[in-house]
Write a protein that holds these residues in place. Sequence first.
Motif, short mmCIF file in Angstrom:
data_model
loop_
_atom_site.label_atom_id
_atom_site.label_comp_id
_atom_site.label_asym_id
_atom_site.label_seq_id
_atom_site.Cartn_x
_atom_site.Cartn_y
_atom_site.Cartn_z
N SER A 1 2.32 11.36 -7.49
CA SER A 1 3.21 11.74 -6.42
C SER A 1 4.52 11.61 -7.10
N ILE A 2 5.06 10.77 -7.94
CA ILE A 2 6.27 10.74 -8.33
C ILE A 2 6.51 12.11 -9.34
N ILE A 3 5.69 12.63 -10.13
CA ILE A 3 5.63 13.84 -10.81
C ILE A 3 5.29 15.16 -10.01
N ASN A 4 4.87 14.86 -8.52
CA ASN A 4 4.47 15.73 -7.82
C ASN A 4 3.48 16.85 -8.52
N MET A 5 2.56 16.47 -9.12
CA MET A 5 1.50 17.34 -9.95
C MET A 5 0.10 16.66 -9.86
N PRO A 6 -0.80 17.32 -9.89
CA PRO A 6 -2.44 16.63 -9.79
C PRO A 6 -2.25 16.12 -11.24
N ILE A 7 -3.03 14.85 -11.37
CA ILE A 7 -3.39 14.60 -12.70
C ILE A 7 -4.84 14.26 -13.04
N GLU A 8 -5.33 15.15 -14.31
CA GLU A 8 -6.58 15.19 -14.47
C GLU A 8 -6.89 14.17 -15.47
N VAL A 9 -8.18 13.39 -15.25
CA VAL A 9 -8.54 12.27 -16.06
C VAL A 9 -9.92 12.74 -16.57
N LEU B 1 8.27 13.22 -0.86
CA LEU B 1 9.82 13.09 -0.65
C LEU B 1 10.41 11.79 -0.74
N TYR B 2 9.82 10.85 -0.53
CA TYR B 2 10.25 9.35 -0.61
C TYR B 2 10.70 9.38 -2.21
N TYR B 3 9.61 9.27 -3.02
CA TYR B 3 9.61 9.18 -4.14
C TYR B 3 10.92 10.03 -4.96
N ASN B 4 11.01 11.45 -4.55
CA ASN B 4 12.20 12.18 -4.71
C ASN B 4 13.60 11.56 -4.54
N ASP B 5 13.64 10.90 -3.67
CA ASP B 5 15.08 10.27 -3.31
C ASP B 5 15.13 8.95 -4.49
N PHE B 6 14.18 8.35 -4.46
CA PHE B 6 14.20 6.94 -5.20
C PHE B 6 14.25 7.41 -6.86
N PHE B 7 13.61 8.63 -7.06
CA PHE B 7 13.75 9.04 -8.47
C PHE B 7 15.37 8.99 -8.79
N ASP B 8 16.14 9.83 -7.81
CA ASP B 8 17.69 9.98 -7.99
C ASP B 8 18.14 8.72 -8.36
N SER C 1 0.73 -1.28 0.08
CA SER C 1 -0.03 0.09 -0.01
C SER C 1 0.68 1.46 -0.05
N GLY C 2 1.99 1.13 0.33
CA GLY C 2 2.99 2.37 0.21
C GLY C 2 4.21 1.92 -0.73
N PRO C 3 4.78 3.09 -0.83
CA PRO C 3 6.02 2.92 -1.85
C PRO C 3 6.88 1.86 -1.42
N THR C 4 7.51 1.07 -2.51
CA THR C 4 8.47 -0.08 -2.23
C THR C 4 9.81 0.57 -2.25
N LYS C 5 10.48 -0.23 -1.65
CA LYS C 5 12.16 -0.19 -1.60
C LYS C 5 12.85 -0.57 -2.86
N LEU C 6 12.09 -1.09 -4.06
CA LEU C 6 12.68 -1.41 -4.94
C LEU C 6 12.88 -0.43 -6.06
N ILE C 7 13.61 -0.60 -7.20
CA ILE C 7 13.47 0.28 -8.19
C ILE C 7 13.62 -0.81 -9.54
N PHE C 8 12.63 -0.38 -10.38
CA PHE C 8 12.51 -1.16 -11.70
C PHE C 8 12.90 -0.39 -12.99
N LEU C 9 13.58 -0.59 -13.57
CA LEU C 9 13.98 0.05 -14.67
C LEU C 9 12.89 -0.69 -15.93
N PRO C 10 12.08 0.06 -16.48
CA PRO C 10 10.89 -0.63 -17.35
C PRO C 10 11.46 -0.47 -18.84
#
Length: 506
Positions: free
Chosen positions: A420-428, A475-482, A334-343
């Motif tokens: 959360s990763i782009i830190n912007m609302p997403i409209e659908v 903030l968590y995803y900011n670190d993991f993006f790096d 339910s929360g961010p993982t401690k994994l990195i996947f290169l897609p």
Amino acid sequence: MDEYILAIDIGTTNIKCSLFSRNAKFISHSEKEYLIYSQNECWIEQNALDWWNNCIIVISDVLNKSKISAKKIKIVAVSSQAPTMLPVDKSGNPLRNAIIWMDRRSQKQCDEFESNFGSNKIFDITGNKIDPYYMFGKLLWFRHNEPHLFTKTYKILQANGFINYKFTGVYSIDCAHASITQIYDVKKNQLSKSILNFEGLDSALFPEIYKCSDIIGTITKQAEKDTGLLKGTPVIAGTVDGAAAAIEAGVTSGGVAAEMSGTSSVLLVGSESIMTNPKLTYMQHAVAGKHLLLGTMSTTGGALKWLKNQCYSSQVDENNVYAQIDSEIEHGASGPTKLIFLPYLAGERSPIWDSSVRGTFLGINIGTTRAELARSILEGAAYALRDNMNEVKKTGIVIKKVRSVGGHTNSDIWLKIKASIINMPIEVPQNTIGSLGGLYCLASFTLGDYSSISQAVQEIISIEKTVDPVDNWVLYYNDFFDLFKSFYNDLKKDYERLMNLKGIVL
């Protein structure tokens, strides 16, 4: 209004067909999958006759479901995956399987052309860096490796160009497709004489270029027999699936971006003038006079399908599999993982343009669950989206809004992760169906129902929901993006070694 518009999209994994009334009411829909043929991980092909045969099936299905007479269909529009390299003979028969956009076999030809012609010159003419993604490299490979077929080639077609030919008997390419062939001069709006002359290619190999909303012809007697559509029904040139999706999402001017995820993902950002970045893709918009800057990611959605096929297919309802994967993520990760996947399951396009890179999980431990693997794939796709958005910002374009279109918008957890990763609302947008909705706007403009495509969009678009970033994830995803960025940079040379060890010749 008792008249209708038929929209068809030739996707990477399936064909989709929708019927709309001229007042924008959705009437019926059908889709059908077809095969991808792969001799190895770099060679990706499809049989163009699979597109056509399945096109016949979905048209019949839509007409049967709707109980609408073909006489009431006033126009047909087709979009497609792109770019494609499909050689046909003088009778319009495919000479080989289509080499589709995912194919990376032409890296050698691209490297040789870049070395001989000049990378800066290529970019200045086409707005894009040389890469196997584009049609040109595929064509050079075809000429070099299958000369017996090349000499028989009358035209090189795109996927929607082939379907349009089967409908009308007219060879065509729309301006959006033309702009990503890598033989198109984006400043002069014509095929590049210098590129064609340098390679000794005859411009007659390529169809006439049309505006996306232009009528190229009408349904022929043979097409009427094959499809049940009425002889004489107009067919427009159509466009790239991404350009059509951009229309549906309201990306008709600057400031609005859309992201569309299927097998691949595409970030589409509108601009009033030509804007280029060598790490992104420039494409003409289906809206005349407008332009698009694209972040093109090859297998973000394909990675999720891979996981489904390998880890879920025997344990879930195939008709509801992705909803069940989402449910498992919600309960088990339910929360961010401690994994990195290169897609990067088939190399990657934007922004790294690397044919050697492959999909990679980093951080797996003995306690890692299937739900965490699934969530990390969603996260990896979102990191790739952010990576491309950062490149767009370097051009000076300010992204004020981000909208999501396509079937993936049914996944609330994926939308939350992306926001959360782009830190912007997403409209659908409401009732988003991707390229088919954009084709409706394009075709209704051609019919004269709207004074402009932008007006058509304004009339039909409405935002169904807005998904906000989850504050304690940002903030968590900011670190993991790096980490996402640094892992690729650290492994880049090892991916190249891996490809060489496996003996793959590009």
